[in-house]
Scaffold this motif. Structure first.
Motif, PDB file in Angstrom:
ATOM      1  N   GLY A 128      59.403 -63.506  23.151  1.00 42.51           N
ATOM      2  CA  GLY A 128      58.338 -64.120  23.933  1.00 42.51           C
ATOM      3  C   GLY A 128      57.047 -64.351  23.173  1.00 42.51           C
ATOM      4  N   PHE A 129      57.008 -63.959  21.901  1.00 40.38           N
ATOM      5  CA  PHE A 129      55.819 -64.154  21.068  1.00 40.38           C
ATOM      6  C   PHE A 129      56.057 -65.312  20.102  1.00 40.38           C
ATOM      7  N   PHE A 130      55.011 -66.111  19.884  1.00 43.21           N
ATOM      8  CA  PHE A 130      55.093 -67.179  18.895  1.00 43.21           C
ATOM      9  C   PHE A 130      54.951 -66.595  17.496  1.00 43.21           C
ATOM     10  N   CYS A 131      55.818 -67.022  16.586  1.00 45.70           N
ATOM     11  CA  CYS A 131      55.793 -66.545  15.199  1.00 45.70           C
ATOM     12  C   CYS A 131      54.892 -67.467  14.376  1.00 45.70           C
ATOM     13  N   THR A 132      53.729 -66.961  13.987  1.00 50.55           N
ATOM     14  CA  THR A 132      52.728 -67.809  13.336  1.00 50.55           C
ATOM     15  C   THR A 132      53.070 -68.163  11.895  1.00 50.55           C
ATOM     16  N   GLY A 133      53.881 -67.326  11.231  1.00 50.47           N
ATOM     17  CA  GLY A 133      54.148 -67.539   9.813  1.00 50.47           C
ATOM     18  C   GLY A 133      53.099 -66.936   8.910  1.00 50.47           C
ATOM     19  N   ASP A 134      52.010 -66.437   9.503  1.00 54.58           N
ATOM     20  CA  ASP A 134      50.958 -65.762   8.746  1.00 54.58           C
ATOM     21  C   ASP A 134      51.188 -64.255   8.772  1.00 54.58           C
ATOM     22  N   THR A 135      50.736 -63.563   7.751  1.00 57.15           N
ATOM     23  CA  THR A 135      50.791 -62.104   7.736  1.00 57.15           C
ATOM     24  C   THR A 135      49.394 -61.548   7.926  1.00 57.15           C
ATOM     25  N   GLY A 136      49.308 -60.362   8.505  1.00 58.11           N
ATOM     26  CA  GLY A 136      48.000 -59.781   8.761  1.00 58.11           C
ATOM     27  C   GLY A 136      48.081 -58.330   9.173  1.00 58.11           C
ATOM     28  N   VAL A 137      46.924 -57.709   9.320  1.00 59.05           N
ATOM     29  CA  VAL A 137      46.816 -56.320   9.768  1.00 59.05           C
ATOM     30  C   VAL A 137      45.722 -56.230  10.825  1.00 59.05           C
ATOM     31  N   LEU A 138      45.868 -55.268  11.730  1.00 60.45           N
ATOM     32  CA  LEU A 138      44.870 -54.986  12.756  1.00 60.45           C
ATOM     33  C   LEU A 138      44.164 -53.689  12.407  1.00 60.45           C
ATOM     34  N   ASP A 139      42.835 -53.665  12.503  1.00 59.19           N
ATOM     35  CA  ASP A 139      42.121 -52.413  12.253  1.00 59.19           C
ATOM     36  C   ASP A 139      41.969 -51.624  13.544  1.00 59.19           C
ATOM     37  N   GLU A 140      41.267 -50.513  13.474  1.00 59.18           N
ATOM     38  CA  GLU A 140      41.160 -49.619  14.639  1.00 59.18           C
ATOM     39  C   GLU A 140      40.357 -50.236  15.772  1.00 59.18           C
ATOM     40  N   GLN A 141      39.543 -51.267  15.483  1.00 60.77           N
ATOM     41  CA  GLN A 141      38.797 -51.970  16.541  1.00 60.77           C
ATOM     42  C   GLN A 141      39.577 -53.160  17.099  1.00 60.77           C
ATOM     43  N   GLY A 142      40.799 -53.368  16.608  1.00 64.11           N
ATOM     44  CA  GLY A 142      41.606 -54.484  17.083  1.00 64.11           C
ATOM     45  C   GLY A 142      41.284 -55.799  16.418  1.00 64.11           C
ATOM     46  N   ARG A 143      40.538 -55.753  15.304  1.00 66.73           N
ATOM     47  CA  ARG A 143      40.236 -56.984  14.570  1.00 66.73           C
ATOM     48  C   ARG A 143      41.395 -57.328  13.649  1.00 66.73           C
ATOM     49  N   LEU A 144      41.677 -58.623  13.562  1.00 63.06           N
ATOM     50  CA  LEU A 144      42.755 -59.111  12.712  1.00 63.06           C
ATOM     51  C   LEU A 144      42.202 -59.557  11.364  1.00 63.06           C
ATOM     52  N   THR A 145      42.854 -59.126  10.302  1.00 63.04           N
ATOM     53  CA  THR A 145      42.567 -59.620   8.960  1.00 63.04           C
ATOM     54  C   THR A 145      43.843 -60.257   8.416  1.00 63.04           C
ATOM     55  N   LEU A 146      43.751 -61.514   8.026  1.00 67.12           N
ATOM     56  CA  LEU A 146      44.917 -62.224   7.499  1.00 67.12           C
ATOM     57  C   LEU A 146      45.135 -61.862   6.032  1.00 67.12           C
ATOM     58  N   THR A 147      46.392 -61.718   5.660  1.00 58.53           N
ATOM     59  CA  THR A 147      46.712 -61.324   4.291  1.00 58.53           C
ATOM     60  C   THR A 147      47.549 -62.346   3.545  1.00 58.53           C
ATOM     61  N   GLY A 148      48.055 -63.363   4.216  1.00 60.45           N
ATOM     62  CA  GLY A 148      48.837 -64.373   3.506  1.00 60.45           C
ATOM     63  C   GLY A 148      49.786 -65.127   4.413  1.00 60.45           C
ATOM     64  N   ARG A 149      50.664 -65.903   3.780  1.00 62.34           N
ATOM     65  CA  ARG A 149      51.713 -66.642   4.476  1.00 62.34           C
ATOM     66  C   ARG A 149      53.056 -66.085   4.038  1.00 62.34           C
ATOM     67  N   ILE A 150      53.942 -65.885   4.988  1.00 61.61           N
ATOM     68  CA  ILE A 150      55.258 -65.333   4.665  1.00 61.61           C
ATOM     69  C   ILE A 150      55.974 -66.196   3.627  1.00 61.61           C
ATOM     70  N   LYS A 151      55.906 -67.518   3.785  1.00 60.93           N
ATOM     71  CA  LYS A 151      56.636 -68.412   2.881  1.00 60.93           C
ATOM     72  C   LYS A 151      55.987 -68.506   1.505  1.00 60.93           C
ATOM     73  N   ASP A 152      54.737 -68.035   1.366  1.00 60.15           N
ATOM     74  CA  ASP A 152      54.039 -68.148   0.088  1.00 60.15           C
ATOM     75  C   ASP A 152      54.190 -66.904  -0.788  1.00 60.15           C
ATOM     76  N   VAL A 153      54.873 -65.886  -0.301  1.00 60.34           N
ATOM     77  CA  VAL A 153      55.015 -64.643  -1.054  1.00 60.34           C
ATOM     78  C   VAL A 153      55.707 -64.901  -2.393  1.00 60.34           C
ATOM     79  N   ILE A 154      55.186 -64.261  -3.448  1.00 62.50           N
ATOM     80  CA  ILE A 154      55.742 -64.396  -4.795  1.00 62.50           C
ATOM     81  C   ILE A 154      56.402 -63.069  -5.195  1.00 62.50           C
ATOM     82  N   ILE A 155      57.620 -63.143  -5.723  1.00 63.57           N
ATOM     83  CA  ILE A 155      58.290 -61.957  -6.258  1.00 63.57           C
ATOM     84  C   ILE A 155      58.438 -62.161  -7.756  1.00 63.57           C
TER      85      ILE A 155
END
Length: 622
Positions: free
Chosen positions: A450-477
């Motif tokens: 039931g959730f839309f998959c944005t394709g972006d990666t991110g983390v939530l802090d203790e205040q519920g703020r979102l920080t974006l960290t990248g795009r799933i498809k852009d990851v480099i190995i």
């Protein structure tokens, strides 16, 4: 934290559809000025015509009647291809009054894109802004196999005009129009917006009336300091972008005056004339303002003074941010003195340059460098960074006016839940999340529980703020098995005005490299200030590719930017070698989207020779 919800605001279910946002404003304040409209071909400094809510509704009704008389049926699609202008707003709302579905087409779209959209959305009615766009739409209809199409132009002399459309509906009664206006429900599709396609082919997102109503009420409720009757804004984003249309609806519903501008080179003089209280910008605009101020200071031999002024603004902005959680924090004497001095020398002039009334800036569409955000806050121009997609009807999260954390894109909008999946992807559910794609096959992997998959990666802090960290498809190995998200390094590098885009490379390689796309205009200004005549006009190729710039003076400056970016991240994520490039960054060249996002895959495909050059020395040594 893995999930955060901001409760919904009540009231959305009281609206039959999105047209009611305008009609309630019309009944409450008909004489309030809703728009400032520039006369055709007039100077930007000439007086702008003021249009009241009553006048706007009258024009909308007349056009909607014309669409009904032309045979547009409820639920049918109407395409609009035009620069950002007042008539775009008229036709958008008129189509909704006629219970139609609006299909925006970016004004810079090529024929094959136009044809594909017309065909995919089953369009047979269209409105063009210019003669060139009218011709493109005609050719698009022919190419897509539509025979019974109808087309009107905003500009006279190019076939049937909006005036002709209005005349054709003169016999339609107001009662008949009102019945048609109320046919669409909150669940009805209001628009099909085709995604920019940075990583894949464009897809038609079905956005409902309920999505728009929910977002307008949510944003207005969360940003009462910004959205107010005494405020005004200039919309210079493409009207085909859902953010521009969402912003327009928010302003219309709440009495904020709107002006439209299609030529971005006229933004600065327009700011002085219209004096907005609020602007939506992309980070590149903020970088340009900062870079122009630095260049002006350098011309006056005040480069060193400006550098200290810039650092002082960042310190002041950081203090203002810290005060939100610790009101007792105070600036030291040295900082207060420096800030007061530089306000007289620089900051006040920059505020005057942007009209003198600007209270807030909203930055979206790309990551905003945290230091740049703090710099503008220190100037007295706080930047509210937000995050959203076409599929979320623009705003999904946002910092709030009295809770701005540089580097974060804020908390969920009212009525929205953000979840971080096990692999770090940002998932979204809420009032703005769309109904799905026009092509059912595109929905296969679009949703999860039931959730839309944005394709972006991110983390939530203790205040519920979102920080974006990248795009799933852009990851480099890398060859060593290290997984790297390039977005952070790229954002740091792109914060410099000389750089338009930065792309980290290194998939399967022993180290990370970087392709640095220079901003030709900024490089020219920099070269002129330094007296480097040979760099004042960089040649951009006309074959769609890139050209390397191998200049020791320029490389020295860019190397400092790269070194600064590397110093902010782990050693394993640092870039060791770069190539400086220039390219035609107009949308027609195919490297960028209409909102100037780089099409990463296309760019790297065209730059394989330069990527190979980065690693050629390593191979020869091996």
């Amino acid at each position: 934290m893995k999930e955060i919800t901001t409760p919904a605001l009540s009231g959305a279910c009281d609206y039959p559809n999105a047209t009611e946002l305008l009609m309630r404003r019309f009944h409450n304040a008909p004489d309030h000025i809703a728009f400032e409209v520039r006369a055709s071909r007039s100077s930007i400094t000439d007086p702008w015509r003021k249009v009241s809510t009553h006048e706007f509704v009258t024009e909308v009704r007349a056009l909607a009647k014309g669409l009904m008389a032309a045979g547009l049926e409820p639920g049918e699609t109407l395409a609009i291809m035009s620069p950002t202008r007042y008539e775009w707003a008229l036709m958008d709302m008129a189509a909704w009054f006629a219970s139609a579905v609006v299909v925006p087409i970016y004004e810079t779209s090529a024929l094959n894109q136009v044809s594909a959209i017309l065909q995919d959305a089953s369009v047979r009615f269209a409105v063009a802004g210019t003669a060139e766009q009218a011709q493109l739409l005609e050719e698009g209809f022919t190419q897509s196999g539509v025979s019974d199409w109808q087309l009107w132009s905003m500009d006279p002399g190019t076939g049937p005009t909006l005036t002709d459309l209005t005349h054709g509906g003169a016999h339609i009664t107001l009662e008949a129009l009102e019945a048609r206006r109320l046919m669409a429900s909150l669940d009805s599709v209001a628009t099909i917006v085709y995604t920019s396609g940075t990583t894949a082919a464009p897809k038609g997102a079905l956005i409902t009336h309920g999505n728009f109503v929910g977002q307008v009420l949510s944003v207005a409720g969360a940003y009462t300091e910004v959205v107010k009757e005494s405020g005004n804004t200039i919309i210079f984003l493409p009207m085909a972008h859902v953010l521009a249309r969402g912003l327009q609806l928010i302003c219309l519903a709440n009495g904020m005056r709107i002006a439209h501008l299609s030529d971005t080179t006229e933004i600065v003089p327009a700011l002085g004339v219209l004096k907005p209280t609020f602007l939506v910008v992309v980070p590149r605009v903020l970088q340009k303002i900062q870079g122009s101020a630095a260049a002006a200071a350098s011309k006056k031999n005040l480069g060193g003074v400006w550098a200290l002024a810039q650092a002082t603004a960042v310190d002041w902005g950081l203090l203002a941010q810290e005060r939100e959680s610790d009101p007792g924090r105070k600036a030291g004497l040295s900082l207060r003195v420096r800030h007061a001095l530089f306000d007289l020398l620089f900051y006040a002039r920059i505020r005057k340059l942007v009209g003198g009334r600007l209270e807030y800036l909203l930055s979206g569409a790309a990551a905003l460098d945290a230091e740049l955000s703090l710099f503008f806050r220190g100037l007295g121009l706080p930047v509210i960074e937000g995050y959203g997609l076409t599929e979320t009807t623009a705003p999904l999260t946002g910092n709030l006016p009295h809770s701005i954390k540089a580097g974060s894109v804020g908390v969920p909008m009212p009525g929205t839940t953000i979840r971080i999946s096990e692999n770090g992807e940002v998932l979204a559910r809420g009032v703005g999340v769309f109904a799905g794609y026009n092509n059912p096959a595109d929905n296969t992997h679009a949703f999860q529980d039931g959730f839309f998959c944005t394709g972006d990666t991110g983390v939530l802090d203790e205040q519920g703020r979102l920080t974006l960290t990248g795009r799933i498809k852009d990851v480099i190995i890398t060859a060593g098995g290290k997984t790297i998200s390039p977005t952070i390094w790229e954002g740091y590098v792109e914060s410099d005005p000389l750089i338009a885009h930065a792309v980290m490379v290194g998939e399967g390689k022993p180290f990370l490299g970087g392709l640095v796309l220079l901003d030709s205009g900024s490089v020219s200004e920099w070269a002129q200030s330094k007296g480097f005549t040979d760099l004042q006009s960089l040649r951009t190729p006309d074959d769609g590719g890139c050209v390397e710039i191998d200049d020791a003076r320029l490389r020295k400056v860019i190397n400092k930017v790269v070194s600064a970016a590397n110093s902010k991240i782990a050693r394993s994520e640092q870039v060791r070698k770069i190539v400086l490039l220039v390219a035609d960054l107009s949308e027609a060249n195919g490297l960028v989207t209409p909102t100037m996002k780089l099409k990463r895959n296309i760019f790297t495909d065209r730059s394989l020779i330069f990527i190979d050059k980065i690693y050629a020395e390593t191979r020869s040594q091996g």
